[in-house]
Design an enzyme around this catalytic site. Structure first.
Site, short mmCIF file in Angstrom:
data_model
loop_
_atom_site.label_atom_id
_atom_site.label_comp_id
_atom_site.label_asym_id
_atom_site.label_seq_id
_atom_site.Cartn_x
_atom_site.Cartn_y
_atom_site.Cartn_z
NE ARG A 1 -2.72 -3.26 -4.87
CZ ARG A 1 -3.97 -3.72 -4.87
NH1 ARG A 1 -4.71 -3.68 -5.96
NH2 ARG A 1 -4.49 -4.22 -3.78
NE ARG B 1 -7.93 -3.46 -10.04
CZ ARG B 1 -8.28 -4.03 -8.88
NH1 ARG B 1 -7.42 -4.76 -8.20
NH2 ARG B 1 -9.50 -3.87 -8.40
CE LYS C 1 -10.74 -8.42 -8.11
NZ LYS C 1 -10.22 -8.46 -6.76
CE LYS D 1 -6.81 -8.94 -9.72
NZ LYS D 1 -6.70 -9.74 -8.51
CB CYS E 1 -3.68 -11.68 1.18
SG CYS E 1 -4.81 -11.90 2.55
CB CYS F 1 -7.10 -6.00 4.25
SG CYS F 1 -8.40 -6.35 3.05
CB CYS G 1 -11.65 -11.99 3.20
SG CYS G 1 -11.36 -11.18 1.63
CB CYS H 1 -5.35 -10.71 -2.39
SG CYS H 1 -6.70 -9.52 -2.44
S1 SF4 Z 1 -7.70 -11.67 0.36
FE1 SF4 Z 1 -9.21 -10.50 1.48
S2 SF4 Z 1 -8.21 -10.12 3.43
FE2 SF4 Z 1 -6.60 -10.69 2.03
S3 SF4 Z 1 -5.85 -8.73 1.24
FE3 SF4 Z 1 -7.35 -9.53 -0.22
S4 SF4 Z 1 -9.25 -8.55 0.39
FE4 SF4 Z 1 -7.85 -8.34 2.13
#
Ligand code: SF4
Length: 1426
Positions: free
Chosen positions: A921, A990, A1055, A1057, A1276, A1282, A1321, A1325
């Site tokens: 990144r 970040r 983290k 932000k 995401c 991931c 998940c 993100c």
């Molecule tokens: S929300 Fe969870 S699954 Fe999606 S990119 Fe972020 S860590 Fe990975």
């Protein structure tokens, strides 16, 4: 070529179900599938991308290119050349969602070749069955992520088909899985439950088509003496006394129980008829399955099993069948029965005689290289040349002669080409042949053309005459020398040495017939040489070790690779038999023993790969890998190989992944421990299976506690032990968590598969083992009552299976529940003392303190300012991964280690480590970059990554698929673009993000400058980044002088932000950040300062109510000059007060709630030395992007493109990556990434407008005709890269939007914006918790559904349903959207409406996020109520 009804039906389903359809054309050009697909591909409403591959093109490679598609389909009419070429790719394709639809015509010989590498094989006799099976196969492949072979009969045009409605196919694919009893079923790859998986998919299909689908259909006599199995185009509906028929539809998997169910006690004879007319092995596949089932079954008396060829069934009458039954019962029954006229009779009869032991392999050679196989020492030549004709020297002489003659032929062709009198036609043929002279098929075809043309034109030149004389050599021959292991005793005398060292393009096939069980009884004075190793030591020889009765497809792969290799090749082939009469089953058994024990490993060594920089050695037998340590210690192929090429040992061992290495270390440590441990108690083995690390932690802690009590303990993953090793243990404790719907965690799946398999076979190998299981799960993860059995399912299943295998439970099953007051520890605390008691060490007083578990905090402080052992890890070529602690540190450098989860199981099954790669990144405050920088990023994606890149929700570039070897050069290339990756991830500040608002150019420029200052100010100061990645070496010892004035050695607890929003657009979701700056303008329109919010954050853990999302709380107002300092002081308060003991509770949001907002604010102001001014008024209107052209205050133009979910790639009809590259080449302004993952071509001067507009149009980047829903959606990355993903996100959301936008359109809401987000998940993100409607992954295909977020990111949403699948999502949203369309107030947004309409309660603050979840009143979820 017109299509039969079966082809038409299969083509239609394949098209409607798949994303990508690859159709193989016939040798003559068009194919029947092409005709059927034409109406679909010609329509504007295109569903699947269809590719028609020319005959002979590499379909496997084409399919692999699209491996990330959700469903791939391949269609072809069976042809050996087409299907054999797929074989090379099948191991990789078998774990992709691919359906191979292969049409056959009364002969399954070619299609069945594919069965050995694919987990499911279906066969359809009729067009209707082909239609239904096409659906079933698609469903299986889609839901299980595996490849399915569907063989179906071309049939005739008189057949009719009832087709399902096209609209129902996609919902059918997405529908939840059903077990045979109708409840939702877990996905599984366990072979023992493969039949259940089939049944689950069959039930789903039956409910769609309303027709029965069975693996076998039995009809005829109810108490038969004879059962006839048919695999072929026949359904005998005859009423013959004592005879019943079984029509086979499921060819694989075929568990013995399924076969045995068809055999009543009255059965004395079984006839297996297969429509296979060309088969290279003695026994046909179904026959072998039936024999093996009967041998394994506990039948009162075993029926006789006979094999037969099924010919043309259309001419077979009832009396033919009766005669067959009579013939089978007679004493003079032939070894192979036959029914109906067989087209292969003549062909088989004309096959040349070769010694029996060679038949299995030589037939394969004939099949693979028809018309160009040249067996140089064929026994046929003995008559004319004497016995010497079979020796390698003789063959070598022939080969040399032929190769020289071919050189002459080539010279003659070249000479004729130079002849000016030659016609244009012949000239063209000559050049084509010259170009294709090394291609087997092409050189043959063009050679025939050439001979015909030369003869036709009656050329008399010497060159033309020479060509005609040498015409036999026009095809590129596949030259083989075939011999026995007798040649291995004296390599020199046998002539084998000369053949191997010849450097000629010849292939040597050596058959080894020594049975495994008699290997030690052979003459000890005659030592057999290992020809494979001998040949490998030459360095330029292709070598393969194969066994046709172990892996047919590996034999084919090896023979094809040997043929392709441009030098000598040696293929060792195992065929253990004693005499001509040795039964095939005996050969099968001996082969299995030899391969499984490692006596005869299967491998391929291809020096051509080494020249391409690839690993030349592939081990193809799994058991060898698992037993490698033992295997290396013995005098056999690999141990010698390793001695002769020591560096190979590291590569081999490296390919085994961490588990085996750990197991070895543990064994050494155990030996040491044994010496030290004096206590007289049995050793304790702790085995765990863990995905997220929780179960691993518990297991390791248990082992440590055992040690402290004086026990000799060892701890390992379940997959690192074999059942044989386990059987030698005395006391074993298992700790497992649970994945998805009751599945085993990744590192225990192979173990549980073996355990299940043994239990299914009734074996009891663990009778001397005592065990206890501790399972860890969440009783609320699947809240519906019918899903309650998923709770701790893996622990419960394991406990029951171990008992079935004969082990004795020494402590009852312990269960830990996330929902208990103390989480799983509550259950654990009750269970652990029982273990110590049972081991007799409960009274042992533990004096030593338990070593503290290693946490991220330890890793950070021990890292010497983020160095760790990254440099050493990068230099280690034995693995594609870095050390676990280094993977935590590389995050601070903007690098995440990941692996391709799509192929994780496949690689695990192969015994190799996961396909590791890295995500990189970039740090790019405000998401602004120059065209030159864009071009470098584009190039990095191609040269170092997977060819695409992602624009992230933090306004930066993200590359995936960068392998370790490329990491450093990728970072250096990023640096070349004057960018870096430092602090793009990790426990630091970040990438700082900024609202894009192109219309407010001046404000944006000021905010952007501010963001850069904040980013630079909060950057870690360590020099490790430059030292490791940019080779800016420091003087030795300088690392110790590194200081982190802001962060210190521990950096932040989590983290951090920062976002800068420019009202009225909240596109950065400022309240979702730890610190949010909201730009406030003064009366003159100048930036006066910022309102400051703190404590926003998205991450949550499913089922852990101590975690919740939160939106930032307003602290006050600061001036632009104060802003950087304010950000710093907030960060410092968090640094000093954040929770470092529990990472799940470490973000600033929890610190503020723990301290109280006032106390927190006071702490910040104390550090500042002044109080923040009161917050000033502002208003946000939305958090989505303004697409299309906008002209800024400075007269420059800006175009916001829609890049779905930020993925910049070339797709059919959407070459966005190329388009943006072309734009970057001419653009004079900037690119701005938005926090919604889209892109602005920014600062376009008026004179540049026409060029940019032309390029945008050319690459369809100006297409903004999307629904409001799609334009407001965001996802995401999730699968496949991931590591935390529990469900699909980026690959799935666009498909879900397709469906939901239809609902919107039906209700007149096509252009209305509804903010819909998805993440794989709960980490969040894509900021799902402030979307109006959101989906958060729980398990494949299953999500939590959230409702009621504020349209401009001002309010959190709330869980509406804890588990939903696609049909449920659509069922919920359909009436809701309809009602919204009818009842909404003027300007009312969807998120506000669902609250007003009473679907969901508003979320007032993060801490109250769980309150009233599950819907309101009549919309309340029954599972929540329960
Ligand atoms: S929300 Fe969870 S699954 Fe999606 S990119 Fe972020 S860590 Fe990975």
């Amino acid at each position: 070529m017109s299509a039969s009804p079966s082809v038409a039906a299969v083509s239609r389903i394949a098209y409607l179900a798949s994303d990508i359809l690859v159709n193989a054309l016939s040798a003559s050009g068009p194919s029947p599938f092409q005709a059927s697909l034409h109406p679909f591909t010609a329509s504007s409403d295109t569903k699947a991308a269809v590719t028609h591959l020319p005959f002979g093109a590499d379909a496997g490679a084409a399919l692999l290119r699209h491996r990330s598609a959700r469903l791939l389909s391949y269609t072809a009419v069976a042809h050996p050349q087409l299907l054999n070429s797929l074989l090379l790719h099948l191991p990789e394709l078998s774990s992709t969602p691919t359906v191979f639809h292969v049409a056959v015509s009364n002969d399954l010989s070619d299609a069945l070749v594919l069965t050995s590498s694919l987990p499911f094989v279906l066969y359809s006799r009729t067009a209707q069955q082909a239609h239904d099976h096409a659906l079933l196969a698609s469903r299986l492949a889609f839901t299980e992520f595996i490849a399915v072979l569907h063989i179906f009969e071309l049939g005739d045009h008189a057949e009719s088909v009832h087709e399902v409605d096209g609209d129902r196919i996609q919902p059918f694919l997405f529908a939840p899985k059903l077990s045979p009893r109708g409840s939702v079923q877990k996905p599984t790859s366990d072979p023992s439950s493969a039949l259940q998986t089939y049944q689950s998919a069959a039930i789903a299909t039956v409910s769609l088509v309303r027709r029965p689908l069975r693996p076998f259909t039995q009809h005829g006599a109810s108490e038969p003496h004879t059962v006839i199995f048919t695999l072929g185009r026949a359904t005998f509906k005859y009423d013959i006394d004592g005879v019943s028929f079984v029509d086979v539809a499921l060819v694989k998997p075929l568990p013995s129980s399924t076969v045995l169910n068809t055999l009543s006690p009255s059965v004395t004879r079984v006839i297996v008829l297969e429509q296979i007319h060309r088969w290279t092995m003695k026994w046909t596949p179904l026959y072998l399955e039936v024999v093996s089932a009967i041998q394994q079954g506990e039948l009162p008396s075993r029926p006789v099993v006979q094999s037969g060829v099924l010919g043309d069934a259309s001419t077979v009458t009832e009396s033919d069948v009766a005669a067959l039954v009579q013939e089978a019962a007679s004493d003079s029954a032939p070894a192979r029965l036959s029914l109906g006229a067989s087209p292969s009779t003549q062909a088989t009869a004309s096959a040349p005689h070769v010694p029996k032991h060679e038949v299995a392999y030589t037939k394969i050679l004939h099949n693979l290289f028809p018309d160009r196989l040249d067996i140089l020492n064929s026994p046929e030549q003995v008559a004319s040349q004497g016995q010497a004709a079979t020796t390698p020297e003789f063959a070598l002489g022939v080969a040399r002669g032929e190769i020289e003659a071919r050189e002459e032929l080539i010279a003659a062709v070249q000479e004729l080409l130079r002849d000016p009198t030659v016609s244009i036609d012949i000239h063209s043929i000559l050049s084509r042949w010259l170009g294709a002279r090394d291609d087997g098929a092409k050189s043959k075809r063009i050679g025939e053309e050439l001979v015909a043309a030369l003869e036709g034109e009656k050329l008399t030149s010497p060159a033309a005459q020479k060509i005609l004389i040498l015409r036999r050599l026009l095809p590129a021959l596949s030259r083989w020398i075939i011999g026995s292991d007798a040649w291995s005793y004296d390599l020199g005398a046998s002539g084998l040495h000369h053949a191997v060292a010849s450097k000629l393009n010849i292939n040597i096939l050596i058959l080894d017939t020594t049975p495994y069980s008699t290997r030690n009884t052979v003459d000890p004075h005659r030592r057999k040489q290992d020809v494979g190793l001998y040949a490998m030591n030459h360095g330029d020889v292709y070598v393969a070790s194969t066994a046709v009765y172990s892996s047919y497809s590996q034999v084919l792969q090896a023979l094809m690779e040997a043929d392709r290799y441009p030098g000598p090749s040696v293929v060792l082939a195992y065929l253990p038999y004693v005499s001509e009469s040795t039964p095939a089953l005996e050969i099968l058994k001996e082969t299995k023993l030899a391969v499984d024990s490692g006596y005869w490993p299967l491998y391929r060594w291809n020096p051509a790969k080494e020249r391409e920089g690839k690993e030349p050695f592939s081990l193809d037998s799994d058991a060898v890998k698992n037993e490698l340590q033992t295997f290396l210690d013995r005098q056999n192929h690999l141990s010698q190989l390793v001695r002769s090429k020591p560096e190979l040992a590291a590569e081999l061992v490296g390919s085994l992944g961490e588990n085996l290495k750990q197991a070895r270390k543990q064994r050494a440590a155990q030996a040491y421990d044994d010496l030290l441990t004096a206590i007289d108690a049995p050793p304790l083995t702790v085995l765990y299976a863990s995905d997220g690390g929780k179960a691993e932690k518990v297991a390791k802690r248990l082992a440590t506690r055992g040690k402290l009590r004086g026990l000799s303990t060892s701890v390992a993953t379940m997959d690192s032990v074999t059942i044989e090793d386990l059987a030698k243990e005395e006391m074993v404790v298992f700790v497992t968590s649970v994945a998805g719907q009751g599945e085993f965690p990744q590192n225990g799946r192979t173990f549980i598969k073996t355990v299940n398999g043994l239990a299914a076979r009734g074996e009891r190998p663990l009778t001397s083992v005592k065990y206890s299981v501790f399972g860890m799960g969440d009783s609320h993860y699947w809240p519906r009552p019918e899903d309650a059995h998923y709770y701790n399912k893996s622990g419960k299943d394991l406990d029951a299976r171990l008992e079935q295998l004969g082990a004795t439970r020494f402590v009852p099953l312990g269960l830990g529940d996330d929902q208990d007051a103390d989480g799983p520890e509550t259950g654990y605390k009750a269970w652990e003392p029982l273990v110590w008691k049972a081991l007799g060490v409960d009274a042992v007083e533990v004096k030593e303190a338990e070593p503290e578990p290693i946490t991220n905090e330890h890793i950070k402080v021990a890292s010497q300012y983020l160095r760790g052992t990254i440099v050493e890890g990068l230099a280690d070529t034995s693995t594609g991964a870095l050390a676990p602690s280094d993977t935590q540190l590389t995050k601070f450098h903007g690098i995440y280690q990941q692996d391709d989860r799509d192929i994780r199981d496949e690689r695990q099954a192969q015994g190799v480590e996961p396909a590791y790669s890295f995500m990189i990144r970039v740090r790019m405050p405000g998401g602004v970059c120059l065209p030159q920088q864009w071009l470098i990023m584009d190039q990095i994606a191609d040269e170092h990554g997977n060819g695409t890149f992602k624009i992230t929700t933090r306004q930066t570039f993200q590359f995936h698929g960068v392998i370790k070897r490329h990491l450093k050069s990728a970072i250096q290339d990023i640096n070349r673009a004057l960018l870096d990756t430092l602090a793009a991830c990790g426990d630091v500040n970040r990438n700082v993000i900024v609202s894009t608002v192109p219309s407010l150019s001046k404000l944006h420029a000021q905010a952007y400058e501010f963001a850069k200052r904040v980013s630079e100010h909060l950057l870690p100061r360590t020099t490790a980044y430059h030292e490791i990645w940019l080779d800016k070496k420091l003087v030795a010892g300088d690392a110790l002088k590194d200081v982190e004035p802001l962060y210190g050695q521990f950096y932040l607890p989590r983290k951090f932000k920062v976002a800068v929003a420019i009202p009225p657009n909240n596109d950065v979701d400022v309240f979702a950040n730890d610190v949010g700056f909201i730009a406030i303008v003064d009366e003159k329109g100048e930036l006066a300062g910022f309102n400051v919010a703190a404590g926003g954050g998205m991450g949550v853990t499913h089922g852990n109510k101590k975690t919740y999302p939160r939106i930032g709380s307003m602290l006050g107002f600061c001036t632009v000059e104060q802003g950087v300092e304010v950000a710093e002081k907030i960060m410092i308060v968090q640094r000093d007060n954040g929770n470092r003991a529990d990472r799940k509770n470490a973000r600033l949001k929890y610190t503020i709630d723990r301290m109280g907002l006032d106390v927190f604010k006071a702490a910040v102001e104390k550090l500042l030395g002044y109080q923040l001014a009161p917050a000033r008024p502002f208003s946000f209107e939305k958090n989505i992007d303004d697409f299309g052209w906008i002209t800024g205050q400075d007269g420059r133009h800006h175009f916001t493109c829609f890049i779905e979910n930020g993925r910049v790639q070339d797709e059919p009809e959407r070459d966005f990556k190329t388009g943006l590259r072309e734009i970057a080449k001419v653009h004079k302004g900037t690119f701005r990434m938005t926090a919604n993952q889209h892109l602005i071509i920014s600062d376009v001067p008026t004179e540049e407008l026409p060029t940019i507009k032309r390029l945008l149009a050319q690459y369809k980047l100006d297409n903004l005709a999307h629904s409001g829903l799609r334009l407001s959606s965001s996802a995401c990355v999730a699968f496949p890269t991931c590591g935390l993903a529990m469900a699909e996100s980026e690959r799935y959301l666009p498909l879900l939007v397709d469906k939901v936008e239809k609902i919107c359109e039906e209700n007149g809401l096509r252009n209305d914006s509804i903010v819909m987000r998805m993440t794989g998940c709960p980490n969040g993100c894509a900021r799902p918790y402030i979307a109006e409607v959101a989906f958060v992954g729980k398990a494949p295909g299953t999500y939590s559904m959230l409702l009621g977020g504020g349209y401009h990111g001002q309010r959190l949403n709330k869980i509406y349903r804890e588990t939903v699948t696609e049909p449920e999502i659509l069922a919920i949203l359909s009436p809701m959207i309809k009602r919204y369309a009818l009842e909404r107030h003027q300007g009312e947004h969807f998120g506000d409406f669902v609250i007003r309409a009473g679907y969901i309660a508003p979320t007032t603050e993060g801490k109250a996020w769980y309150d009233r979840m599950g819907g309101e009143g009549q919309y309340r979820d029954i599972a929540v109520t329960a």
